[in-house]
Design a protein around this motif. Structure first.
Motif, PDB file in Angstrom:
ATOM      1  N   VAL A  60       0.835  -1.215   0.000  1.00 14.29           N
ATOM      2  CA  VAL A  60       0.000   0.000   0.000  1.00 14.29           C
ATOM      3  C   VAL A  60       0.864   1.257   0.000  1.00 14.29           C
ATOM      4  O   VAL A  60       2.058   1.216   0.281  1.00 14.29           O
ATOM      5  N   SER A  61       0.220   2.383  -0.287  1.00 13.74           N
ATOM      6  CA  SER A  61       0.869   3.696  -0.218  1.00 13.74           C
ATOM      7  C   SER A  61       0.994   4.118   1.245  1.00 13.74           C
ATOM      8  O   SER A  61       0.028   3.963   2.010  1.00 13.74           O
ATOM      9  N   GLY A  62       2.149   4.665   1.625  1.00 15.15           N
ATOM     10  CA  GLY A  62       2.356   5.142   2.998  1.00 15.15           C
ATOM     11  C   GLY A  62       1.262   6.129   3.388  1.00 15.15           C
ATOM     12  O   GLY A  62       0.942   7.034   2.623  1.00 15.15           O
ATOM     13  N   GLY A  63       0.680   5.948   4.569  1.00 16.70           N
ATOM     14  CA  GLY A  63      -0.408   6.823   5.015  1.00 16.70           C
ATOM     15  C   GLY A  63      -1.760   6.138   4.953  1.00 16.70           C
ATOM     16  O   GLY A  63      -2.643   6.430   5.741  1.00 16.70           O
ATOM     17  N   TYR A  64      -1.929   5.224   3.963  1.00 16.22           N
ATOM     18  CA  TYR A  64      -3.186   4.471   3.837  1.00 16.22           C
ATOM     19  C   TYR A  64      -3.457   3.721   5.134  1.00 16.22           C
ATOM     20  O   TYR A  64      -2.502   3.226   5.714  1.00 16.22           O
ATOM     21  N   PRO A  65      -4.668   3.623   5.644  1.00 16.51           N
ATOM     22  CA  PRO A  65      -5.955   4.006   5.045  1.00 16.51           C
ATOM     23  C   PRO A  65      -6.336   5.477   5.262  1.00 16.51           C
ATOM     24  O   PRO A  65      -7.460   5.843   4.935  1.00 16.51           O
ATOM     25  N   GLY A  66      -5.426   6.267   5.804  1.00 16.74           N
ATOM     26  CA  GLY A  66      -5.649   7.716   5.868  1.00 16.74           C
ATOM     27  C   GLY A  66      -5.170   8.359   4.566  1.00 16.74           C
ATOM     28  O   GLY A  66      -5.144   7.708   3.523  1.00 16.74           O
ATOM     29  N   ALA A  67      -4.786   9.630   4.653  1.00 16.93           N
ATOM     30  CA  ALA A  67      -4.349  10.347   3.446  1.00 16.93           C
ATOM     31  C   ALA A  67      -3.019   9.776   2.937  1.00 16.93           C
ATOM     32  O   ALA A  67      -2.166   9.373   3.729  1.00 16.93           O
ATOM     33  N   TYR A  68      -2.865   9.704   1.643  1.00 21.59           N
ATOM     34  CA  TYR A  68      -1.621   9.196   1.036  1.00 21.59           C
ATOM     35  C   TYR A  68      -1.399   9.923  -0.285  1.00 21.59           C
ATOM     36  O   TYR A  68      -2.320  10.530  -0.828  1.00 21.59           O
ATOM     37  N   GLY A 120      -3.419   4.819  -5.969  1.00 20.68           N
ATOM     38  CA  GLY A 120      -4.437   4.432  -5.001  1.00 20.68           C
ATOM     39  C   GLY A 120      -3.801   4.039  -3.683  1.00 20.68           C
ATOM     40  O   GLY A 120      -2.564   4.084  -3.548  1.00 20.68           O
ATOM     41  N   GLY A 121      -4.636   3.656  -2.715  1.00 13.78           N
ATOM     42  CA  GLY A 121      -4.145   3.231  -1.408  1.00 13.78           C
ATOM     43  C   GLY A 121      -3.526   1.851  -1.501  1.00 13.78           C
ATOM     44  O   GLY A 121      -2.350   1.634  -1.201  1.00 13.78           O
ATOM     45  N   ARG A 122      -4.327   0.899  -1.956  1.00 14.24           N
ATOM     46  CA  ARG A 122      -3.786  -0.445  -2.168  1.00 14.24           C
ATOM     47  C   ARG A 122      -3.223  -0.497  -3.583  1.00 14.24           C
ATOM     48  O   ARG A 122      -3.954  -0.304  -4.569  1.00 14.24           O
TER      49      ARG A 122
END
Ligand code: AMP
Length: 427
Positions: free
Chosen positions: A340-348, A381-383
């Motif tokens: 996932v993108s760093g910060g996910y599941p919040g803002a990323y 995206g997040g994931r």
């Protein structure tokens, strides 16, 4: 056959990967798809909820089968829309009509369905604005922890496990009176807390016949162990090693058969996947929820274990002769690790270049939130990616998937290094 897959996540990448192997396939389209799905077919820039555009594309491109990945178009009635269209009504849509999609779209509906057909599930009552006071009084008679569920779709966030009755009362008021989850929480299911180990069982049905697909366990929290916020899913393992033949027999007899029979008795047509979220309470299965589609990331570990032509099975669903089709299940174990993108599941942040995708040779990399820009693959995206390894033992699959997730790089990438390690005690 020309096939259209609707959706853009890792689940749809896994469907595209599997269906692209079918000897029955002529052309594969994915709407809208991602950078990875374009390896297996043609991406089409259409949203799955734009029914007019989906039908129009299907007619212009002689589509013979539409596979719906996410729940939203089903709950909104995409299948019904096809059936009501004079030219499109003959195109099989895999995924239930609106009435069947209520099994996921309304928790109150699914609880009533289970009660009516004697399917084991947690005790419950439902309340809305007209019965809020009764709901508060009902809570006074319950013990904590207690579970509150928004009736409608709430992007996976509508379930609260309250540690005290006082907290549950505050949350019940917030959900019903203050519309905490919008219209989704205008009705709330209050449910007994079940303590046990969770797993998912997947069923494919044409409404008459069904096939049990491999089981899986998923990992929802962002942090290792059981820590941090809930996500769409950070990993999965198939099979769930604690679900032995005796347990699965109970699931089939007490849950799967009564579900298919119940749909028939209630006159609810159903063609598609049923994803049954279960709690094993001291070896006895209880339904936590129904979903009317495959799971993400469970699909990425379930499909690689299916040996056979998935498209042929889906044709059987469309034609109503699923019993004539067959497949085998690999006895290997599949482990999927989601990056996932760093910060996910919040803002990323998005738009980060992804490096070393080609360095993964012993796992399958399924794209989720990715897009192409010239020669580059960027995060979108997040994931972002799901890495699946299939091996003879759970331990080897865990090691391989985790090592391969480590090979891929983008700025602020994150993945859990503990997916499935809690299951080693069961093998
Ligand atoms: P759902 O959206 O219904 O899958 O609920 C989300 C999560 O909440 C589930 O995956 C479970 O971990 C938990 N959960 C839901 N219902 C119950 C219950 N009755 N008892 C314990 N945990 C539950």
């Amino acid at each position: 056959m020309n096939v259209l897959i609707l959706g853009s996540g890792g689940r749809e990448s896994a469907f595209a990967w599997k269906i692209s192997q079918s000897p029955k396939l002529a052309k594969l389209y994915i709407a809208p798809g991602n950078a990875g799905t374009s390896e297996f077919g043609t991406n089409v820039d259409i949203k799955a909820t734009d029914f007019d555009a989906v039908v129009d594309f299907s007619l212009k491109n002689a589509i013979n089968l539409v596979l719906v990945g996410p729940e939203e178009p089903l709950v909104l009635g995409l299948h019904d829309y096809f059936l009501a269209h004079p030219q499109a009504k003959h195109i099989p849509v895999i995924g239930p009509q609106k009435e069947g999609a209520k099994l996921e779209g309304s928790k109150d509906f699914s609880k009533r369905f289970m009660l009516k057909h004697g399917i084991p599930t947690a005790a419950y009552q439902s309340f809305d604005a007209s019965s809020l006071e009764k709901g508060l009084a009902y809570l006074d008679q319950q013990r904590a922890p207690i579970v509150l569920k928004a009736d409608g779709l709430a992007a996976g966030k509508g379930v609260l496990i309250c540690e005290s009755i006082a907290e549950a009362k505050e949350e019940l008021k917030a959900m019903i009176a203050d519309a905490k989850f919008g219209a989704a929480s205008s009705t709330v299911v209050i449910e007994e807390f079940l303590s046990g180990i969770e797993l998912s069982v997947f069923v494919l049905t044409d409404g008459e016949n069904y096939k049990l697909l491999p089981s899986a366990k998923d990992y929802k929290r962002i942090g290792e162990g059981v820590t941090g916020l809930n996500t769409g899913g950070m990993g999965s393992v198939s099979p769930a090693p604690f679900a032995d033949a005796v347990f699965l027999q109970k699931v089939e007899e007490r849950i799967v058969k009564p579900t298919i029979e119940g749909l028939k008795k209630d006159g609810i047509p159903y063609k598609g996947f049923i994803f049954i979220g279960l709690m094993s309470v001291a070896g006895e299965p209880f339904v936590i929820e129904y979903n009317v589609r495959m799971g993400d990331p469970e699909t990425q570990s379930v499909l690689p274990r299916i040996q056979g032509d998935l498209l042929d099975l889906l044709v059987g669903v469309g034609e109503g002769n699923l019993q004539k089709r067959s497949f085998a299940v690999s006895d290997q174990t599949a482990v999927t690790v989601v990056i996932v993108s760093g910060g996910y599941p919040g803002a990323y942040e998005s738009g980060k270049p992804i490096a070393n995708l080609n360095s993964v040779r012993d796992s399958q990399v399924f794209h989720a939130g990715t897009r192409t820009s010239g020669e580059e693959v960027l995060t979108a995206g997040g994931r972002v990616l799901a890495v699946t390894s299939v091996q003879d033992t759970l331990f080897n699959a865990l090691q391989q998937a985790t090592a391969d997730a480590g090979r891929i790089y983008f700025d602020r990438k994150y993945f859990r290094r503990d997916i499935g390690f809690d299951l080693i005690e069961y093998v």
